[in-house]
Design a protein around this motif. Structure first.
Motif, PDB file in Angstrom:
ATOM      1  N   PRO A 223       0.839  -1.219   0.000  1.00 40.85           N
ATOM      2  CA  PRO A 223       0.000   0.000   0.000  1.00 40.85           C
ATOM      3  C   PRO A 223       0.864   1.256   0.000  1.00 40.85           C
ATOM      4  CG  PRO A 223       0.024  -1.022   2.161  1.00 40.85           C
ATOM      5  CD  PRO A 223       0.746  -1.966   1.248  1.00 40.85           C
ATOM      6  N   ASP A 224       0.281   2.327  -0.530  1.00 42.47           N
ATOM      7  CA  ASP A 224       1.028   3.583  -0.552  1.00 42.47           C
ATOM      8  C   ASP A 224       1.278   4.101   0.847  1.00 42.47           C
ATOM      9  OD1 ASP A 224       0.980   3.429  -3.284  1.00 42.47           O
ATOM     10  OD2 ASP A 224      -0.870   4.618  -3.483  1.00 42.47           O
ATOM     11  N   GLU A 225       0.322   3.910   1.690  1.00 38.82           N
ATOM     12  CA  GLU A 225       0.477   4.334   3.076  1.00 38.82           C
ATOM     13  C   GLU A 225       0.461   3.103   3.976  1.00 38.82           C
ATOM     14  OE1 GLU A 225      -2.564   7.094   3.993  1.00 38.82           O
ATOM     15  OE2 GLU A 225      -1.902   8.575   2.493  1.00 38.82           O
ATOM     16  N   PRO A 226       1.223   3.193   5.061  1.00 34.83           N
ATOM     17  CA  PRO A 226       1.234   2.033   5.967  1.00 34.83           C
ATOM     18  C   PRO A 226      -0.161   1.748   6.491  1.00 34.83           C
ATOM     19  CG  PRO A 226       2.609   3.836   6.802  1.00 34.83           C
ATOM     20  CD  PRO A 226       2.053   4.283   5.497  1.00 34.83           C
ATOM     21  N   VAL A 227      -0.488   0.464   6.520  1.00 38.28           N
ATOM     22  CA  VAL A 227      -1.799   0.047   7.014  1.00 38.28           C
ATOM     23  C   VAL A 227      -1.658  -0.414   8.458  1.00 38.28           C
ATOM     24  CG1 VAL A 227      -3.708  -1.561   6.702  1.00 38.28           C
ATOM     25  CG2 VAL A 227      -2.503  -0.629   4.708  1.00 38.28           C
ATOM     26  N   ILE A 228      -2.449   0.204   9.283  1.00 36.81           N
ATOM     27  CA  ILE A 228      -2.416  -0.181  10.696  1.00 36.81           C
ATOM     28  C   ILE A 228      -3.309  -1.411  10.858  1.00 36.81           C
ATOM     29  CG2 ILE A 228      -2.974   0.519  13.046  1.00 36.81           C
ATOM     30  CD1 ILE A 228      -2.511   3.413  12.133  1.00 36.81           C
ATOM     31  N   PRO A 229      -2.731  -2.550  11.246  1.00 38.85           N
ATOM     32  CA  PRO A 229      -3.552  -3.766  11.357  1.00 38.85           C
ATOM     33  C   PRO A 229      -4.596  -3.617  12.451  1.00 38.85           C
ATOM     34  CG  PRO A 229      -1.393  -4.129  12.326  1.00 38.85           C
ATOM     35  CD  PRO A 229      -1.321  -2.789  11.660  1.00 38.85           C
ATOM     36  N   GLU A 230      -5.778  -4.094  12.111  1.00 36.26           N
ATOM     37  CA  GLU A 230      -6.852  -4.066  13.094  1.00 36.26           C
ATOM     38  C   GLU A 230      -6.623  -5.128  14.153  1.00 36.26           C
ATOM     39  OE1 GLU A 230     -10.494  -4.591  11.120  1.00 36.26           O
ATOM     40  OE2 GLU A 230     -10.359  -2.747   9.926  1.00 36.26           O
ATOM     41  N   ILE A 231      -7.153  -4.896  15.333  1.00 33.91           N
ATOM     42  CA  ILE A 231      -7.044  -5.871  16.419  1.00 33.91           C
ATOM     43  C   ILE A 231      -7.884  -7.078  16.044  1.00 33.91           C
ATOM     44  CG2 ILE A 231      -7.534  -6.316  18.849  1.00 33.91           C
ATOM     45  CD1 ILE A 231      -7.088  -3.335  19.362  1.00 33.91           C
ATOM     46  N   HIS A 232      -7.243  -8.227  16.114  1.00 32.23           N
ATOM     47  CA  HIS A 232      -7.930  -9.445  15.679  1.00 32.23           C
ATOM     48  C   HIS A 232      -8.948  -9.892  16.715  1.00 32.23           C
ATOM     49  CE1 HIS A 232      -8.601 -13.300  13.839  1.00 32.23           C
ATOM     50  NE2 HIS A 232      -8.369 -13.889  15.029  1.00 32.23           N
ATOM     51  N   LYS A 233     -10.113 -10.210  16.215  1.00 30.81           N
ATOM     52  CA  LYS A 233     -11.129 -10.822  17.053  1.00 30.81           C
ATOM     53  C   LYS A 233     -11.473 -12.168  16.428  1.00 30.81           C
ATOM     54  CE  LYS A 233     -13.212  -6.631  18.945  1.00 30.81           C
ATOM     55  NZ  LYS A 233     -14.473  -5.872  19.162  1.00 30.81           N
ATOM     56  N   HIS A 234     -11.579 -13.148  17.296  1.00 32.40           N
ATOM     57  CA  HIS A 234     -11.809 -14.497  16.805  1.00 32.40           C
ATOM     58  C   HIS A 234     -13.185 -14.635  16.168  1.00 32.40           C
ATOM     59  CE1 HIS A 234      -8.138 -15.897  18.547  1.00 32.40           C
ATOM     60  NE2 HIS A 234      -8.498 -15.578  19.789  1.00 32.40           N
ATOM     61  N   ALA A 235     -13.213 -15.290  15.026  1.00 32.48           N
ATOM     62  CA  ALA A 235     -14.455 -15.644  14.357  1.00 32.48           C
ATOM     63  C   ALA A 235     -14.425 -17.148  14.137  1.00 32.48           C
ATOM     64  CB  ALA A 235     -14.576 -14.904  13.035  1.00 32.48           C
ATOM     65  N   TYR A 236     -15.110 -17.875  15.020  1.00 31.63           N
ATOM     66  CA  TYR A 236     -15.041 -19.329  15.000  1.00 31.63           C
ATOM     67  C   TYR A 236     -16.024 -19.918  13.996  1.00 31.63           C
ATOM     68  CZ  TYR A 236     -12.376 -18.770  19.310  1.00 31.63           C
ATOM     69  OH  TYR A 236     -11.443 -18.403  20.235  1.00 31.63           O
ATOM     70  N   GLU A 237     -15.553 -20.884  13.240  1.00 28.93           N
ATOM     71  CA  GLU A 237     -16.400 -21.613  12.317  1.00 28.93           C
ATOM     72  C   GLU A 237     -16.253 -23.107  12.612  1.00 28.93           C
ATOM     73  OE1 GLU A 237     -15.563 -20.689   8.321  1.00 28.93           O
ATOM     74  OE2 GLU A 237     -16.025 -18.544   8.506  1.00 28.93           O
TER      75      GLU A 237
ATOM     76  N   VAL B 115     -16.464 -38.766  13.901  1.00 29.67           N
ATOM     77  CA  VAL B 115     -16.497 -37.482  13.219  1.00 29.67           C
ATOM     78  C   VAL B 115     -15.668 -36.506  14.037  1.00 29.67           C
ATOM     79  CG1 VAL B 115     -17.912 -35.518  12.511  1.00 29.67           C
ATOM     80  CG2 VAL B 115     -18.720 -37.850  12.114  1.00 29.67           C
ATOM     81  N   ILE B 116     -14.651 -35.931  13.414  1.00 27.31           N
ATOM     82  CA  ILE B 116     -13.845 -34.906  14.079  1.00 27.31           C
ATOM     83  C   ILE B 116     -14.558 -33.573  13.884  1.00 27.31           C
ATOM     84  CG2 ILE B 116     -11.577 -33.891  14.282  1.00 27.31           C
ATOM     85  CD1 ILE B 116     -11.731 -36.917  14.816  1.00 27.31           C
ATOM     86  N   VAL B 117     -14.881 -32.883  14.983  1.00 24.52           N
ATOM     87  CA  VAL B 117     -15.597 -31.616  14.896  1.00 24.52           C
ATOM     88  C   VAL B 117     -14.918 -30.610  15.819  1.00 24.52           C
ATOM     89  CG1 VAL B 117     -17.255 -32.423  16.648  1.00 24.52           C
ATOM     90  CG2 VAL B 117     -17.824 -30.457  15.216  1.00 24.52           C
ATOM     91  N   MET B 118     -14.613 -29.435  15.288  1.00 26.77           N
ATOM     92  CA  MET B 118     -13.953 -28.377  16.049  1.00 26.77           C
ATOM     93  C   MET B 118     -14.486 -27.026  15.603  1.00 26.77           C
ATOM     94  SD  MET B 118     -10.020 -29.830  15.791  1.00 26.77           S
ATOM     95  CE  MET B 118      -9.355 -28.636  16.944  1.00 26.77           C
ATOM     96  N   ARG B 119     -14.490 -26.059  16.523  1.00 28.46           N
ATOM     97  CA  ARG B 119     -14.796 -24.675  16.160  1.00 28.46           C
ATOM     98  C   ARG B 119     -13.476 -23.930  16.141  1.00 28.46           C
ATOM     99  NH1 ARG B 119     -20.146 -22.211  18.795  1.00 28.46           N
ATOM    100  NH2 ARG B 119     -19.855 -20.936  16.932  1.00 28.46           N
ATOM    101  N   VAL B 120     -13.065 -23.491  14.913  1.00 31.50           N
ATOM    102  CA  VAL B 120     -11.724 -22.963  14.696  1.00 31.50           C
ATOM    103  C   VAL B 120     -11.825 -21.573  14.105  1.00 31.50           C
ATOM    104  CG1 VAL B 120      -9.495 -23.378  13.598  1.00 31.50           C
ATOM    105  CG2 VAL B 120     -10.938 -25.321  14.259  1.00 31.50           C
ATOM    106  N   CYS B 121     -10.949 -20.684  14.614  1.00 35.84           N
ATOM    107  CA  CYS B 121     -10.810 -19.344  14.048  1.00 35.84           C
ATOM    108  C   CYS B 121      -9.781 -19.400  12.921  1.00 35.84           C
ATOM    109  CB  CYS B 121     -10.392 -18.358  15.128  1.00 35.84           C
ATOM    110  SG  CYS B 121     -10.146 -16.670  14.506  1.00 35.84           S
ATOM    111  N   ALA B 122      -9.832 -18.483  11.999  1.00 38.87           N
ATOM    112  CA  ALA B 122      -8.876 -18.437  10.891  1.00 38.87           C
ATOM    113  C   ALA B 122      -7.446 -18.290  11.389  1.00 38.87           C
ATOM    114  CB  ALA B 122      -9.227 -17.300   9.935  1.00 38.87           C
ATOM    115  N   CYS B 123      -7.297 -17.737  12.609  1.00 36.69           N
ATOM    116  CA  CYS B 123      -5.946 -17.563  13.157  1.00 36.69           C
ATOM    117  C   CYS B 123      -5.393 -18.861  13.727  1.00 36.69           C
ATOM    118  CB  CYS B 123      -5.943 -16.484  14.242  1.00 36.69           C
ATOM    119  SG  CYS B 123      -6.854 -16.967  15.723  1.00 36.69           S
ATOM    120  N   GLY B 124      -6.228 -19.912  13.806  1.00 32.96           N
ATOM    121  CA  GLY B 124      -5.790 -21.195  14.340  1.00 32.96           C
ATOM    122  C   GLY B 124      -6.252 -21.463  15.746  1.00 32.96           C
TER     123      GLY B 124
END
Length: 501
Positions: free
Chosen positions: A314-328, A340-349
């Motif tokens: 990006p042309d200007e530095p992007v300030i990363p947003e604070i991550h909030k978990h979104a479980y799927e 059946v293996i079943v887990m609720r996992v966030c994209a961050c792991g």
């Protein structure tokens, strides 16, 4: 000269013997002659008498009828056959030559030298406490000895030594002669006996116990009162195998700490659930592999949203947003273990540990509901095609999937009638299960279509901003739609299978 004299004497003796023999024979013959007048016809036996050293030899005739004897054929006496043996003189006897006849044993001697006399050595034996002294004269040639010059015995000169009693031995007075060393004892005193002190050694796991008795007076000790070893008292701790470490059973003795390990179990290895994170214009996509047992994870299969695989800065530095978990919810069918293996996992792991409300619908339409706190849902006790629906703790439907369980065992109805194979009507009894109408309720598999707009995921997505919100909503709608379609397809398959029966 001596030999000549002896030979003459022998000759005279032999002549005298012959004279006497002739006289006796003449008289005997006269006596026998008288018998001859009686008319005896003599029958003589012949006997040869050999000559000896001193007597003639001859032939003797003896009548076997009347006993008359007569002699003739006389031979000269042989004379002695002497051998010489020289005997040397000793201290007390003269020396001589011994002549022995080898034929008759006659002997005589001739002295050759006088006795030599003793050659004495003197030994003085002193007097002692109990024996007189004297002088011994000892002949070195023949061993003859005699004693003289006697002196009286001295008598003992005793010194006293008092020995005190001990624990095991009597006391006494020892009298020792200062001259000769002779010893005698008297004035005995009884032994004291031991004064024991005890020390108890307790048994251990491996060694027995015992009591040590030690005398306080003399230090003597002995061991008794043995007891058996206690043996180890182990506490067993089972350490389960993990994905990367061995499992084992640890045995530790509560008393001595002795330890040994048994029952090793190899590490289980990671069992991964694959979570696909799609690429966005601003971020890479990848596949996250999360172990369902230990939550270890790693990334692979990176992708970008652009055609050239390049994301411009990006042309200007992007300030990363604070991550909030979104479980799927993420599921995987482990058909090998019927889980059946079943887990609720966030994209961050990050993994959210919650319980699921799980609803099972088997191929007969039987519905079973349970609450599961783990991430492994077991369906090994079910049969055929099974529809599994997952809801969260609030009852919100999350996902529906179809799995294939083990085949239902066939009831042994046909083997019961082996004697009448021509009667086909009785085996038709299994058609009765088609009558229940309970499985014909299609509303239940369609429930996953209702939570199209879940509250929790929408809140978290809105906070992520513009494009993230759209993508998140799209992913949720796709998942829910697929769940509804899968449930409807499963229901149709079950219904068609029943219709065939």
């Amino acid at each position: 000269m001596t030999k000549t004299i002896k030979s003459t004497v022998v000759t005279l003796a032999a002549s005298a013997a012959l004279f006497l023999t002739g006289f006796m024979c003449t008289g005997f013959t006269s006596a026998k002659a008288a018998n001859a007048d009686t008319g005896c016809n003599h029958a003589y036996e012949l006997t040869e008498i050999a000559a000896t050293c001193t007597e003639q030899g001859y032939t003797k005739y003896t009548c076997t009828e009347c006993g008359e004897e007569k002699k003739d054929n006389y031979t000269e006496a042989k004379g002695h056959n002497y051998t010489e043996s020289v005997v040397a003189a000793t201290c007390t006897t003269a020396g001589y030559t011994l002549y022995s006849c080898a034929d008759c044993g006659h002997t005589y001697t001739e002295q050759t030298e006088a006795a030599k006399g003793h050659t004495f050595e003197v030994v003085v034996v002193p007097n002692t406490c109990t024996h007189k002294g004297y002088t011994v004269h000892f002949c070195t040639t023949c061993g003859y000895e005699y004693e003289d010059n006697y002196s009286d015995e001295l008598g003992h000169d005793y010194k006293e030594n008092v020995v005190a009693p001990t624990c095991i031995e009597r006391g006494y007075t020892e009298h020792t002669c200062a001259i000769c060393g002779d010893v005698y004892f008297d004035n005995y005193v009884d032994a004291l006996e031991h004064n024991y002190e005890t020390a108890i050694t307790e048994p251990t796991c491996l060694d027995g116990g015992y009591t040590t008795y030690t005398c306080a007076t003399c230090g003597y000790e002995y061991i008794a009162d043995y007891t058996e070893a206690n043996g180890h008292a182990y506490t067993e701790t089972v350490n389960a195998a993990t994905c990367v470490t061995y499992g084992y059973t640890d045995h530790v003795c509560n008393d001595c700490g002795n330890r040994f390990v048994t029952d090793y179990i190899a590490p289980k290895g990671h069992k991964y659930l694959d979570v696909l994170v799609p690429a966005t214009p601003d971020s890479l996509g990848y596949t996250r592999h999360i172990c369902v047992d230990c939550n270890f994870s790693y990334l692979s299969d990176y992708v970008t949203s652009g055609d050239d695989g390049y994301i411009p800065e990006p042309d200007e530095p992007v300030i990363p947003e604070i991550h909030k978990h979104a479980y799927e919810i993420q599921t995987m069918d482990d058909s090998e273990n019927m889980q059946v293996i079943v887990m609720r996992v966030c994209a961050c792991g990050n993994v959210k540990n919650v319980y699921f409300v799980v609803t099972f619908t088997d191929e007969d339409g039987v519905v079973t509901e349970s609450k599961e706190t783990g991430n492994k849902i077991d369906y090994s006790e079910m049969y055929g095609q099974v529809v599994i629906a997952f809801a969260d703790e609030n009852g919100e439907q999350l996902k529906t999937m179809v799995v294939t369980a083990k085949e239902k065992p066939v009831e042994p109805t046909e083997p019961e009638l082996p004697e009448n194979p021509d009667e086909p009507k009785e085996p038709a009894i299994p058609d009765e299960p088609t009558t229940p109408e309970e499985p014909e309720q299609p509303t239940e598999p369609n429930t996953p279509d209702e939570p199209n707009v879940p509250d929790e995921p929408n809140t978290e997505v809105k906070e992520n901003g513009g494009n993230g919100v759209a993508i998140a909503l799209f992913v949720i709608l796709v998942v829910l739609a697929l769940g509804g379609v899968c449930g409807f397809i499963a229901y149709k398959k079950i219904k068609a299978k029943k219709a065939q029966k």
